[in-house]
Design a protein around this motif. Structure first.
Motif, PDB file in Angstrom:
ATOM      1  N   UNK B   1     -35.173 -41.231  22.208  1.00 36.11           N
ATOM      2  CA  UNK B   1     -35.127 -42.024  23.603  1.00 36.11           C
ATOM      3  C   UNK B   1     -36.446 -41.784  24.373  1.00 36.11           C
ATOM      4  N   UNK B   2     -37.229 -42.902  24.896  1.00 34.93           N
ATOM      5  CA  UNK B   2     -38.165 -42.642  25.672  1.00 34.93           C
ATOM      6  C   UNK B   2     -37.602 -42.667  27.123  1.00 34.93           C
ATOM      7  N   UNK B   3     -38.548 -42.033  27.962  1.00 30.67           N
ATOM      8  CA  UNK B   3     -37.958 -41.832  29.176  1.00 30.67           C
ATOM      9  C   UNK B   3     -38.427 -43.091  29.981  1.00 30.67           C
ATOM     10  N   UNK B   4     -37.582 -44.070  30.064  1.00 30.36           N
ATOM     11  CA  UNK B   4     -37.359 -45.344  30.634  1.00 30.36           C
ATOM     12  C   UNK B   4     -36.967 -44.901  32.235  1.00 30.36           C
ATOM     13  N   UNK B   5     -36.047 -44.141  32.297  1.00 29.79           N
ATOM     14  CA  UNK B   5     -35.649 -43.832  33.667  1.00 29.79           C
ATOM     15  C   UNK B   5     -36.422 -42.732  34.282  1.00 29.79           C
ATOM     16  N   UNK B   6     -36.944 -42.686  35.438  1.00 31.71           N
ATOM     17  CA  UNK B   6     -37.418 -41.660  36.121  1.00 31.71           C
ATOM     18  C   UNK B   6     -37.083 -41.429  37.310  1.00 31.71           C
ATOM     19  N   UNK B   7     -36.824 -39.880  37.763  1.00 31.04           N
ATOM     20  CA  UNK B   7     -36.194 -39.558  38.898  1.00 31.04           C
ATOM     21  C   UNK B   7     -37.313 -39.595  39.993  1.00 31.04           C
ATOM     22  N   UNK B   8     -38.687 -39.480  39.645  1.00 33.28           N
ATOM     23  CA  UNK B   8     -39.742 -39.605  40.456  1.00 33.28           C
ATOM     24  C   UNK B   8     -39.803 -41.034  40.637  1.00 33.28           C
ATOM     25  N   UNK B 159     -42.217 -26.770  19.210  1.00 34.39           N
ATOM     26  CA  UNK B 159     -41.265 -26.943  20.276  1.00 34.39           C
ATOM     27  C   UNK B 159     -39.664 -26.134  19.738  1.00 34.39           C
ATOM     28  N   UNK B 160     -39.286 -24.908  20.454  1.00 37.19           N
ATOM     29  CA  UNK B 160     -37.959 -24.497  20.019  1.00 37.19           C
ATOM     30  C   UNK B 160     -36.940 -25.552  20.143  1.00 37.19           C
ATOM     31  N   UNK B 161     -36.230 -25.775  19.002  1.00 36.84           N
ATOM     32  CA  UNK B 161     -35.352 -26.790  18.709  1.00 36.84           C
ATOM     33  C   UNK B 161     -34.038 -26.489  19.221  1.00 36.84           C
ATOM     34  N   UNK B 162     -34.011 -25.970  20.667  1.00 38.79           N
ATOM     35  CA  UNK B 162     -32.735 -25.656  21.339  1.00 38.79           C
ATOM     36  C   UNK B 162     -32.506 -26.369  22.480  1.00 38.79           C
ATOM     37  N   UNK B 163     -31.218 -26.565  23.074  1.00 40.18           N
ATOM     38  CA  UNK B 163     -30.928 -27.132  24.109  1.00 40.18           C
ATOM     39  C   UNK B 163     -31.404 -26.606  25.289  1.00 40.18           C
ATOM     40  N   UNK B 164     -31.569 -27.035  26.692  1.00 40.93           N
ATOM     41  CA  UNK B 164     -31.797 -26.446  27.862  1.00 40.93           C
ATOM     42  C   UNK B 164     -30.632 -25.546  28.230  1.00 40.93           C
ATOM     43  N   UNK B 165     -30.704 -24.601  28.967  1.00 38.68           N
ATOM     44  CA  UNK B 165     -29.886 -23.710  29.588  1.00 38.68           C
ATOM     45  C   UNK B 165     -28.749 -24.611  30.399  1.00 38.68           C
ATOM     46  N   UNK B 166     -29.424 -25.609  31.091  1.00 37.55           N
ATOM     47  CA  UNK B 166     -28.365 -26.373  31.902  1.00 37.55           C
ATOM     48  C   UNK B 166     -27.438 -27.372  30.692  1.00 37.55           C
ATOM     49  N   UNK B 167     -27.854 -27.639  29.766  1.00 39.82           N
ATOM     50  CA  UNK B 167     -26.938 -28.385  28.796  1.00 39.82           C
ATOM     51  C   UNK B 167     -26.050 -27.384  28.268  1.00 39.82           C
ATOM     52  N   UNK B 168     -26.272 -26.214  27.860  1.00 33.27           N
ATOM     53  CA  UNK B 168     -25.492 -25.463  27.179  1.00 33.27           C
ATOM     54  C   UNK B 168     -24.428 -25.088  28.136  1.00 33.27           C
ATOM     55  N   UNK B 169     -24.914 -24.673  29.304  1.00 32.50           N
ATOM     56  CA  UNK B 169     -23.873 -24.187  30.484  1.00 32.50           C
ATOM     57  C   UNK B 169     -22.972 -25.391  30.736  1.00 32.50           C
ATOM     58  N   UNK B 209     -31.293 -35.212  22.259  1.00 33.04           N
ATOM     59  CA  UNK B 209     -29.819 -35.113  22.482  1.00 33.04           C
ATOM     60  C   UNK B 209     -29.419 -36.445  22.737  1.00 33.04           C
ATOM     61  N   UNK B 210     -28.324 -36.961  22.237  1.00 35.95           N
ATOM     62  CA  UNK B 210     -27.891 -38.497  22.406  1.00 35.95           C
ATOM     63  C   UNK B 210     -27.532 -38.507  23.612  1.00 35.95           C
ATOM     64  N   UNK B 343     -24.034 -25.887  18.082  1.00 37.40           N
ATOM     65  CA  UNK B 343     -24.173 -26.699  19.261  1.00 37.40           C
ATOM     66  C   UNK B 343     -25.142 -26.292  20.140  1.00 37.40           C
ATOM     67  N   UNK B 344     -26.093 -25.421  20.026  1.00 32.17           N
ATOM     68  CA  UNK B 344     -27.140 -25.020  20.686  1.00 32.17           C
ATOM     69  C   UNK B 344     -28.353 -25.765  20.415  1.00 32.17           C
ATOM     70  N   UNK B 345     -28.339 -26.320  19.090  1.00 35.85           N
ATOM     71  CA  UNK B 345     -29.488 -26.892  18.347  1.00 35.85           C
ATOM     72  C   UNK B 345     -29.627 -28.363  19.040  1.00 35.85           C
ATOM     73  N   UNK B 346     -30.920 -28.855  19.208  1.00 37.11           N
ATOM     74  CA  UNK B 346     -31.211 -30.151  19.596  1.00 37.11           C
ATOM     75  C   UNK B 346     -30.753 -31.127  18.438  1.00 37.11           C
ATOM     76  N   UNK B 347     -29.927 -32.034  19.061  1.00 32.53           N
ATOM     77  CA  UNK B 347     -29.138 -33.092  17.906  1.00 32.53           C
ATOM     78  C   UNK B 347     -30.167 -34.209  17.083  1.00 32.53           C
ATOM     79  N   UNK B 348     -31.292 -34.371  17.799  1.00 33.00           N
ATOM     80  CA  UNK B 348     -32.321 -35.315  17.191  1.00 33.00           C
ATOM     81  C   UNK B 348     -33.705 -34.800  17.397  1.00 33.00           C
TER      82      UNK B 348
END
Lengths: 142, 433
Positions: B1-8, B159-169, B209-210, B343-348
Motif C-alpha cells: 500500500x502506498x503512503x497516500x495518507x500523510x501525517x505531515x 530490510x529486516x522483515x520484522x514489524x516495528x516495536x510499536x506494532x508488536x507491543x 502489514x494489512x 506474528x512478528x514477521x511482516x505480512x506483506x
C-alpha cells in the motif's frame, strides 16, 4: 534501434577522491527517472561505481559513458593510463595493484573488475599496456 | 500500500511561500506554487524536516489528541521509550511516569520497549541466518523504510522483515488486556505516544502489514504537558517497569544495534547521513557489514520532531533510567516465547515506490530526459528556489512533467525582459525615422 536513446558522458580525473562517486550517483539518478527495475538499479549501481573508482585509482583519467536504449543499458569506460599487463590476473577476485593511498581509503580490495563482470549481462575489456583500458558492460532490459 | 495518507501537512493560513522547507526536504517533495508550499504526497517520507525548519510553523503533524480517547470504553497507552527521557533526571523512577500516564485517562500502560525486546530476540535470530543479504537494514524507523522504497529500491531485500516495536507491543497489549478483563478486542483503543509523524503515517498507511494494531498516535509533546502536573503525587510509586534496559535504549541512536549483540554493525542517525550510507550500500560497499541501524532523526527517536526535550539531554536521562532498571537481557524477559514467532514477521512484501520515474514508457522517459537536459543547459544553475522548485534540475523536470514553464525562472525572465526592452527601443527608433 529505438526512436530515442540516451548518451551521457562523464569525465573522470585520476586521484580525485573529492568527486569520486559523482558520476555513478548521476547514473543512478538517471536510471531511477527512467524507471528501471530495483534489481537492475542494484546491478548497474555496483558496476558503475566500481568502474568509476577503477579509473580514479588506476588510470590517468578518462571518460565514463552511459547509453540507454529501449532494450539495454551500456556502460563504457575509456581511460588513458598504464593499461593492464595481465588481464587474466586482474579479473581474479582479490588481485589488486592499488597503491597505498587508495587502500588506506578502503579501495583496492581486488573486487572491482570481477564485480563489474558479475553484475553485467555482457562484459568486454581491452587494454593496451602503456596506453589505456576500455571496458564495456551491457545490461539487457527485459 | 502506498503512503497516500500523510501525517505531515501544510497549514495554508500560516504558509508564506518561502523556500526554507523547499531546500531542506531530503526527497525534494515540496514545491512552492501560487505563493504556498505544496507537498507531493507520493514523495513525502514523513521525516519531519520541514516541521523543524519552517519559521512560521506552517508545517504540522496531524496526530490524534487526548480527546480521541473518548471513542473507546477501554484505553491502553503505548509510551515510546523516548517518552520517558523527556522529564530530565528529577524523576524518581519509571514507575512514577507509568502511574502518571494512567492518571490522565488510560486503563492500562504497556511499554513499547517490551515490543523492542521481542523484536531484539527475533533480530538476533535473523542475524544468525547467513543466507540473508548483508547488511540487514533495520525496519524500526518507518521514514528510513520509505526512503528505501522511493530512492533505493534495490535495497528493499536488505530490510529486516520484522514489524516495528510499536506494532508488536500493540498486539500484545490488546491481547493481554482483553484476556485479563474479558472484553472484546474492538472495545479497546490502543494509543501510541509518538516522537514523530512517521509513526502516525505508519499506523494509517502500514508498510508490510494489512492493517495496524494501533488505533491512534498522540504526540509526546501533548502527553508530556498532561503528565507533568501528575508526576508529583506518584513520587513514591512502587510500579515496576516490565521492559529491559536494552529495550529502553532503543530510543537513542545505537540502542538497537547494541541490543542485537551484532559486533559488526553500524548505527547511523540523521536523514542526510542515512542517505549517504544507503548510497554506499547501493554501490556494493559495506557488504561485509552485518547490520545497519538507521534512524532518520539526529540522535535517534529522542530527536524526533514531536518530542519536548533537547535530544542530547534526553540521551543522558535515558542512560540514567536504563542504569536504574534491573539488568535483565531481552532473552530473560521472553517468558518462554519463541525467539522468532510468525506474528512478528511482516505480512506483506515491501514494494518499491516508482514515483521518481518520468513515464511508464521507456521511450517516452528517454525523450523527456533529452528535453530536461536541454532545458537545464539554459538555466543559471543557482538552485535559488525562486521558481518554487528546489533546484534547477528539479525545475527542468517539473517543466517536462508539465507543472510549470521556463519563464517561471526569474533569471530567464529577466533576460527575456532585457531583450523585449531592447526590441521596444529598436521599435520606437524605427517608427521615428
Amino acid at each position: 534501434m529505438s526512436a530515442s536513446a540516451l548518451d551521457k558522458h562523464y569525465p573522470i580525473q585520476h586521484g580525485d577522491y573529492t568527486r569520486a562517486g559523482e558520476a555513478s550517483a548521476d547514473i543512478k539518478r538517471t536510471l531511477r527517472q527512467l524507471g528501471v527495475s530495483a534489481d537492475m538499479m542494484r546491478r548497474v549501481s555496483v558496476a558503475a561505481y566500481e568502474a568509476e573508482m577503477n579509473m580514479v585509482i588506476h588510470s590517468l583519467g578518462g571518460e565514463m559513458c552511459l547509453q540507454v536504449e529501449a532494450d539495454h543499458i551500456r556502460l563504457t569506460t575509456q581511460d588513458v593510463g598504464p593499461g593492464i599487463a595481465d588481464i587474466d590476473s586482474a579479473m581474479r577476485e582479490g588481485f589488486s595493484t592499488a597503491n597505498e593511498e587508495a587502500q588506506s581509503m578502503g579501495f583496492g580490495a581486488g573486487m572491482g573488475l570481477p564485480n563489474i563482470k558479475r553484475n553485467a549481462d555482457a562484459f568486454d575489456i581491452q587494454s593496451q599496456p602503456g596506453q589505456g583500458t576500455r571496458i564495456e558492460a551491457v545490461f539487457y532490459l527485459s | 500500500m502506498e503512503a497516500r495518507y500523510h501525517s505531515v501537512t501544510l497549514d495554508k493560513e500560516s504558509c508564506r511561500g518561502c523556500s526554507n522547507c523547499l531546500m531542506h526536504c531530503p526527497t525534494q517533495a515540496i514545491r512552492v506554487r501560487g505563493g504556498r508550499a505544496h507537498i507531493i504526497k507520493e514523495l513525502c517520507i514523513d521525516c519531519g524536516q520541514c516541521i523543524r525548519v519552517c519559521p512560521y510553523h506552517a508545517k504540522v503533524a496531524m496526530t490524534d489528541i487526548l480527546e480521541d480517547l473518548d471513542r473507546f470504553s477501554h484505553r491502553i497507552a503505548l509510551p515510546a521509550p523516548s517518552f520517558f527521557a523527556q522529564f530530565g533526571r528529577s524523576i524518581h523512577s519509571l514507575g512514577q511516569i507509568l502511574d502518571a500516564i494512567r492518571a490522565i485517562g488510560f486503563d492500562e500502560v504497556y511499554e513499547v520497549a517490551r515490543g523492542a525486546d521481542a523484536v531484539t530476540r527475533a533480530l538476533r535470530e535473523l542475524l544468525r541466518d547467513r543466507h540473508r543479504p548483508r547488511p540487514l537494514i533495520s525496519s524500526a524507523c518507518p521514514t528510513v523504510t520509505r526512503i528505501i522504497q522511493v530512492r533505493f529500491p534495490g535495497l528493499i531485500d536488505h530490510i529486516v522483515p520484522l514489524k516495528q516495536p510499536m506494532e508488536v507491543a500493540a498486539a500484545a497489549a490488546r491481547r493481554e488486556y482483553c484476556k485479563a478483563r474479558g472484553v472484546q478486542l474492538a472495545e479497546v483503543g490502543v494509543f501510541f505516544i509518538t516522537p514523530c509523524p512517521a509513526k502516525m503515517t505508519a499506523i494509517r498507511s502500514p508498510i508490510g502489514q494489512r492493517a495496524s494494531q494501533v488505533d491512534g498516535a498522540i504526540s509526546i509533546q501533548e502527553v508530556y504537558a498532561a503528565v507533568l502536573p501528575e508526576l508529583e503525587r506518584f513520587k513514591g510509586s512502587k510500579t515496576m517497569p516490565a521492559a529491559t534496559p536494552s529495550g529502553l535504549r532503543w530510543a537513542a541512536a545505537g540502542g538497537e544495534s547494541e541490543a542485537s549483540l551484532c559486533e559488526n554493525s553500524l548505527a547511523v542517525d540523521g536523514i542526510d547521513n542515512v542517505i549517504r550510507v544507503l548510497e554506499e550500500i547501493e554501490n556494493g560497499k559495506l557488504s561485509d557489514l552485518d547490520f545497519l541501524e538507521a534512524a532518520a532523526c539526529v540522535g535517534g527517536c529522542v530527536g524526533g520532531p514531536l518530542v519536548y526535550g533537547n535530544n542530547y539531554v534526553a540521551r543522558n536521562t535515558l542512560r540514567a533510567l536504563a542504569r536504574d532498571l534491573p539488568g535483565r537481557d531481552p532473552e530473560e524477559a521472553a517468558d518462554g516465547a519463541p525467539p522468532l514467532p510468525s506474528s512478528l514477521r511482516l505480512e506483506e512484501p515491501i514494494r518499491p515506490n516508482g514515483v521518481m520515474k518520468l513515464s511508464d514508457d521507456m521511450d517516452r522517459a528517454l525523450a523527456m530526459m533529452d528535453e530536461m537536459d536541454a532545458i537545464a543547459a539554459r538555466l543559471p544553475g543557482y538552485d535559488c528556489g525562486s521558481c518554487g522548485s528546489p533546484s534547477c534540475a528539479a525545475f527542468a523536470e517539473d517543466i517536462v512533467r508539465g507543472y510549470c514553464k521556463e519563464l517561471d525562472c526569474v533569471y530567464l525572465l529577466k533576460d527575456r525582459l532585457k531583450i523585449m526592452a531592447q526590441q521596444m527601443v529598436d521599435l520606437s527608433q524605427t517608427q521615428r525615422e
